[in-house]
Design an enzyme around this catalytic site. Structure first.
Site, PDB file in Angstrom:
ATOM      1  N   TYR A 151       0.839  -1.198   0.000  1.00 61.49           N
ATOM      2  CA  TYR A 151       0.000   0.000   0.000  1.00 61.49           C
ATOM      3  C   TYR A 151       0.877   1.251   0.000  1.00 61.49           C
ATOM      4  CZ  TYR A 151      -3.864  -3.218   0.772  1.00 61.49           C
ATOM      5  OH  TYR A 151      -4.784  -4.233   0.613  1.00 61.49           O
TER       6      TYR A 151
ATOM      7  N   ARG B   4       2.926  -1.321  10.796  1.00 57.44           N
ATOM      8  CA  ARG B   4       2.943  -2.638  10.170  1.00 57.44           C
ATOM      9  C   ARG B   4       3.818  -2.565   8.934  1.00 57.44           C
ATOM     10  NH1 ARG B   4      -1.544  -7.269   8.704  1.00 57.44           N
ATOM     11  NH2 ARG B   4      -0.158  -8.918   9.442  1.00 57.44           N
TER      12      ARG B   4
ATOM     13  N   GLY C 196      -4.865 -13.338  13.024  1.00 57.61           N
ATOM     14  CA  GLY C 196      -5.881 -12.710  12.178  1.00 57.61           C
ATOM     15  C   GLY C 196      -6.989 -13.693  11.894  1.00 57.61           C
TER      16      GLY C 196
ATOM     17  N   CYS D 254      -8.633 -22.492  12.022  1.00 58.01           N
ATOM     18  CA  CYS D 254      -8.603 -21.877  10.699  1.00 58.01           C
ATOM     19  C   CYS D 254      -7.869 -22.825   9.757  1.00 58.01           C
ATOM     20  CB  CYS D 254      -7.883 -20.531  10.756  1.00 58.01           C
ATOM     21  SG  CYS D 254      -7.507 -19.830   9.132  1.00 58.01           S
TER      22      CYS D 254
ATOM     23  N   CYS E   3      -8.133 -21.308   4.144  1.00 56.72           N
ATOM     24  CA  CYS E   3      -8.776 -21.468   2.834  1.00 56.72           C
ATOM     25  C   CYS E   3      -8.949 -20.143   2.107  1.00 56.72           C
ATOM     26  CB  CYS E   3     -10.136 -22.144   2.999  1.00 56.72           C
ATOM     27  SG  CYS E   3     -11.350 -21.150   3.897  1.00 56.72           S
TER      28      CYS E   3
ATOM     29  N   ALA F 175     -21.222 -30.929   6.612  1.00 60.14           N
ATOM     30  CA  ALA F 175     -22.593 -30.451   6.833  1.00 60.14           C
ATOM     31  C   ALA F 175     -23.260 -31.240   7.950  1.00 60.14           C
ATOM     32  CB  ALA F 175     -23.397 -30.550   5.544  1.00 60.14           C
TER      33      ALA F 175
ATOM     34  N   GLU G  87     -23.164 -43.081   9.468  1.00 57.98           N
ATOM     35  CA  GLU G  87     -22.112 -42.885   8.474  1.00 57.98           C
ATOM     36  C   GLU G  87     -21.697 -44.243   7.914  1.00 57.98           C
ATOM     37  OE1 GLU G  87     -19.680 -42.163   5.830  1.00 57.98           O
ATOM     38  OE2 GLU G  87     -20.451 -40.340   6.794  1.00 57.98           O
TER      39      GLU G  87
ATOM     40  N   GLN H  84     -16.186 -35.635   2.361  1.00 63.25           N
ATOM     41  CA  GLN H  84     -15.239 -35.130   1.366  1.00 63.25           C
ATOM     42  C   GLN H  84     -13.956 -34.587   2.002  1.00 63.25           C
ATOM     43  OE1 GLN H  84     -15.571 -35.318  -2.014  1.00 63.25           O
ATOM     44  NE2 GLN H  84     -17.488 -36.427  -1.727  1.00 63.25           N
TER      45      GLN H  84
ATOM     46  N   ALA I  38     -27.675 -46.203   6.874  1.00 59.92           N
ATOM     47  CA  ALA I  38     -28.998 -45.908   7.423  1.00 59.92           C
ATOM     48  C   ALA I  38     -30.076 -46.655   6.639  1.00 59.92           C
ATOM     49  CB  ALA I  38     -29.261 -44.411   7.371  1.00 59.92           C
TER      50      ALA I  38
END
Length: 651
Positions: free
Chosen positions: A174, A222, A325, A349, A352, A399, A418, A426, A463
């Site tokens: 910057y 920084r 962060g 974290c 990604c 999910a 499962e 995945q 199931a």
């Protein structure tokens, strides 16, 4: 583990911090149209303050509206009218004995004219950024002096809001960084050329803040202590670590109170916002070198994910303060959980970059693993109304596991079926390519949470209607994931043709072979890397005109660099036509001609489709049915976790 350093008090100037953990400045994209923090912004920072950090640094506040905007919905301190809104935020953070700084920033050439009234961008020299590629003109001396005053006035406004200190954004390419670096500063007047002249811009800002705010008002800088230009094939001279140390010593001599060590510019962006393959502490040598050279506090960002690693940085005297962060976006209570020895409960974290990608796409910040991040005001209360009722979940992918966690928090009794012998769905494929251990951390965290909250997980169990009916469930969640797309191509069912899951699971082992991967989405590219690491000669075929098209740039840049290291051949604009024994026929879509290639094995990575064959049968037998994750709509891990959270929250 005992954290004798992490939870010791620290000092920046005359400011005492209750511990050594600092929240790094990261934009969250939830300011109002005038750049004021909204109630959502305040709630977001309130949760991180409540989570136990010692100091929060807000980032990056624009100092003028003329040419100072970095991104949409950016925080601003360009006007007196902004002061009151920041005072509200500061007062909330202070309730938790947490200090708060704000970062003053100007993008210079690293932004887009559409965000700045369609005006050309400004910089020390008329050199466009190689990433943004916008028309850029050199600042006049009068304009430089105006911008210096913008920074000074911004600092004064922040002090009036009750802010405990300010940070100057002199990193990441910057405007201040552009003046500091010979890579971007080609001026021949008093603001360019020799080292002292290149320091003049920041020196005058600092002096102006001292004059306006007093000698004891804390100022942090920084700094990109290494721009890593040569690592990315840029031959021009820039800031190397040696120069970064020299700048740090100069800043100490002119009265700066702390150095926040970072690295990189937009052209070397993967050293700023590192993708998943970068390991904890890969750049700790930067902050260590700066700390050896100065006597003021050194703050260091080092992809810190584990409290034990944070403690080791302090123990080794690499930094005075550890900086988080993305880790604090994923887990607002990172500090408290470490202090209370609940490390397994820290949501990891996974690097990604979904948080950054979402803001740059002009959306409020979204975290792939934490559906609540940035939406704390909306989801401030999770209802405790489950009353012990059973909810069956079919599938233990991201999910399904997220839904189980939220339902258990609400007092439901989740039971997960499962069919595989381990949970993850995945994710158990995503963690197989090289340097993907952060995905395994996520699986371990989700399993730990389900166990802690009392969810039942039945592995190796398919199931059936009968088994589900025996549980008399209040609701059934179908989270059966996805399955590979296999096109109708001649030879596609040959013995030497494989799908990605079988390769990554080790059901098909290939070594020293000629292997062609069809498809260059992230799954295809990472599978190619996996195969190349096994000693195979790998080629990638892609119908589109670009390899990895649609992948977020830093992630694409990262995987392509690794594939180039393995000399993987990549052919865009080619289409697979047929496979005949150990040969394949591909069509050059540009020349519209067929080409024959010898190949030992073909691996298909052509996308996936929902695995939802149970949906109709389940809906016929049960009234309250939810279809979530890939079984409903194909998406990335963040979309799966969000779907699991939302359906679990709203049931």
């Amino acid at each position: 583990m005992k954290y004798k350093n992490l939870f010791s008090k620290g000092r920046i100037s005359n400011l005492i911090l209750k511990n050594r953990v600092i929240m790094l400045p990261m934009s969250v994209g939830i300011a109002d149209k005038d750049g004021n923090p909204t109630d959502e912004t305040i709630s977001y920072y309130k949760e991180r303050a409540r989570g136990g950090v010692g100091l929060i640094i807000l980032g990056a506040l624009k100092v003028n509206d003329k040419h100072g905007t970095i991104e949409a919905h950016q925080l601003s301190i360009a006007h007196d009218e902004n002061i009151y809104a920041f005072k509200k935020l500061v007062d909330v953070v202070h309730q938790y004995d947490v200090k708060v700084f704000a970062q003053l920033a100007h993008p210079g050439r690293q932004t887009f004219s559409i965000l700045n009234g369609e005006r050309s961008l400004v910089a020390p020299s008329a050199i466009p950024c190689v990433v943004c590629r916008q028309e850029t003109r050199a600042l006049t001396v009068d304009e430089i002096e105006e911008i210096i005053q913008d920074f000074v006035e911004g600092a004064a406004r922040l002090k009036n809001s009750g802010m405990d200190g300010v940070e100057l954004h002199a990193a990441h390419g910057y405007l201040i960084n552009q003046f500091l670096s010979p890579y971007t500063n080609k001026r021949t007047d008093e603001y360019g050329g020799c080292f002292e002249n290149r320091m003049k811009f920041i020196a005058e800002i600092i002096q102006g803040i001292r004059d306006k705010c007093g000698k004891n008002y804390p100022i942090s800088v920084r700094l990109s202590s290494d721009e890593f230009l040569k690592d990315f094939g840029i031959k021009e001279e820039g800031i190397t670590l040696k120069e970064g140390v020299k700048i740090s010593k100069y800043l100490e001599n002119i009265g700066v109170d702390a150095i926040n060590v970072s690295s990189g510019v937009y052209a070397t962006t993967n050293t700023i916002i590192e993708p998943i393959s970068y390991e904890q502490g890969w750049r700790k040598h930067l902050s260590k070198a700066v700390k050896r050279a100065v006597n003021i506090p050194v703050i260091g960002a080092n992809i810190i994910r584990k409290p034990s690693f944070a403690e080791s940085l302090l123990e080794e005297d690499v930094v005075d303060f550890v900086a988080l962060g993305r880790g604090l976006i994923a887990e607002s209570e990172w500090v408290n959980k470490a202090k209370e020895h609940r490390e397994k409960e820290i949501r990891p974290c996974i690097s990604c970059l979904n948080c950054i990608e979402s803001v740059l796409k002009e959306r409020p910040m979204e975290c792939a693993v934490n559906a609540v991040a940035g939406k704390e005001l909306i989801f401030k209360d999770i209802k405790k109304d489950g009353k012990g009722r059973t909810v069956v979940i079919i599938g233990a992918g991201p999910a399904g596991m997220e839904a189980a966690k939220v339902l258990a928090m609400r007092g439901f009794k989740p039971v997960i079926f499962e069919k595989e012998n381990r949970a993850g769905g995945q994710l158990q494929l995503a963690n197989k390519p090289p340097k993907k251990e952060k995905i395994t951390w996520l699986i371990e965290y989700m399993l730990e949470e389900m166990n802690r909250l009392g969810a039942t997980l039945r592995l190796s169990t398919k199931a059936t209607i009968e088994e589900i009916r025996e549980l008399n469930p209040y609701a059934v969640f179908i989270a059966t994931g996805s399955k590979p797309l296999i096109p109708a191509i001649e030879g596609i069912n040959g013995k030497n043709v494989h799908i990605v899951p079988k390769v990554l699971k080790g059901q098909v082992k290939l070594e020293g072979k000629k292997v062609v991967v069809i498809g260059s989405g992230m799954t295809g590219l990472e599978t190619a890397e996996f195969l190349a690491e096994q000693g195979n000669q790998v080629m990638i075929i892609e119908m589109l005109n670009k390899i990895g098209k649609g992948i977020y740039t830093p992630n694409r840049m990262d995987i392509l660099r690794k594939l180039n290291k393995y000399r993987v051949q990549m052919l865009p604009s080619y289409q697979l036509e047929k496979i005949i024994d150990k040969k394949m026929i591909v069509r050059n879509l540009i020349k519209d001609e067929l080409i024959e290639r010898e190949v030992d094995h073909v691996v298909l990575s052509l996308g996936v489709k929902p695995e939802n064959k149970m949906v109709e049968e389940i809906k016929k037998n049960f009234d309250n049915v939810k279809v979530i994750g890939d079984a409903n709509k194909i998406g990335r891990v963040g979309e799966a976790i969000k779907a699991g959270f939302m359906e679990g929250y709203n049931l």
